[in-house]
Design a protein around this motif. Structure first.
Motif, PDB file in Angstrom:
ATOM      1  N   ALA A  35       0.858  -1.188   0.000  1.00 47.21           N
ATOM      2  CA  ALA A  35       0.000   0.000   0.000  1.00 47.21           C
ATOM      3  C   ALA A  35       0.891   1.234   0.000  1.00 47.21           C
ATOM      4  O   ALA A  35       2.006   1.207   0.513  1.00 47.21           O
ATOM      5  N   THR A  75      -2.521  -8.768   4.151  1.00 47.50           N
ATOM      6  CA  THR A  75      -2.929  -7.430   3.755  1.00 47.50           C
ATOM      7  C   THR A  75      -2.265  -6.390   4.657  1.00 47.50           C
ATOM      8  O   THR A  75      -2.026  -6.655   5.830  1.00 47.50           O
ATOM      9  N   GLN A  77      -2.064  -1.858   5.282  1.00 47.13           N
ATOM     10  CA  GLN A  77      -2.728  -0.595   4.975  1.00 47.13           C
ATOM     11  C   GLN A  77      -2.187   0.482   5.898  1.00 47.13           C
ATOM     12  O   GLN A  77      -1.879   0.212   7.052  1.00 47.13           O
ATOM     13  N   THR A 119      -8.833  -1.863   7.439  1.00 47.86           N
ATOM     14  CA  THR A 119      -8.610  -0.421   7.541  1.00 47.86           C
ATOM     15  C   THR A 119      -9.078   0.047   8.912  1.00 47.86           C
ATOM     16  O   THR A 119      -9.752  -0.704   9.629  1.00 47.86           O
TER      17      THR A 119
END
Length: 159
Positions: A35, A75, A77, A119
């Protein structure tokens, strides 16, 4: 545009000229997620090596590496404030890292093993996760693990 590569590196390309602008090398194994922060000055990546790495987008240098997780990172972020990094491993454990204090600020219990996105709200009190089954779930971020030094953190340029 950032492209994950199987060589353990990330390559940043200019989307108009298709020129390779910078290559970031440091992961052992595949890079699984990445990201870019809102200011387009930093990149965070996660990989098969179970590490979360923070990079300078200007010169490709590694700034920080965190290794509290013992499973591949699925993931990553940046928080909306740009002060924290969120990561989730393949077992569904969500970690919140402070980029500036070099601390693991929060560890959330395993939520689900099918998380595909994570998030945080602007006030850092609510964690939102998206799952492969089409659900989006919200979880209150609690102080569990607050202020604990990250195990296995490596210095800039380390792996």
């Amino acid at each position: 545009m950032t492209q994950e590569r199987l060589c353990g590196c990330l390559q940043v390309w200019d989307t108009f000229s298709l020129e390779n602008l910078v290559t970031m090398t440091g992961h052992e194994g595949s890079v699984l997620c990445c990201a870019v922060n809102e200011a387009a000055t930093r990149v965070v990546s996660g990989g098969e090596d179970c590490a979360v790495r923070l990079w300078s987008l200007e010169d490709g240098k590694q700034l920080l590496a965190f290794q509290a997780q013992d499973e591949p990172i699925k993931t990553v972020q940046f928080s909306s404030s740009g002060q924290k990094i969120l990561s989730c491993d393949v077992t569904g454990r969500v970690y919140v890292w402070s980029m500036h204090a070099e601390f693991l600020t929060n560890l959330m219990r395993r939520y689900a093993d099918n998380i595909s996105a994570v998030t945080m709200s602007n006030d850092m009190k609510l964690c939102l996760v998206g799952c492969n089954n089409g659900c989006v779930a919200a979880r209150r971020a609690r102080g569990r693990g607050r202020g604990r030094r990250a195990g296995g953190r490596t210095a800039p340029g380390g792996s």
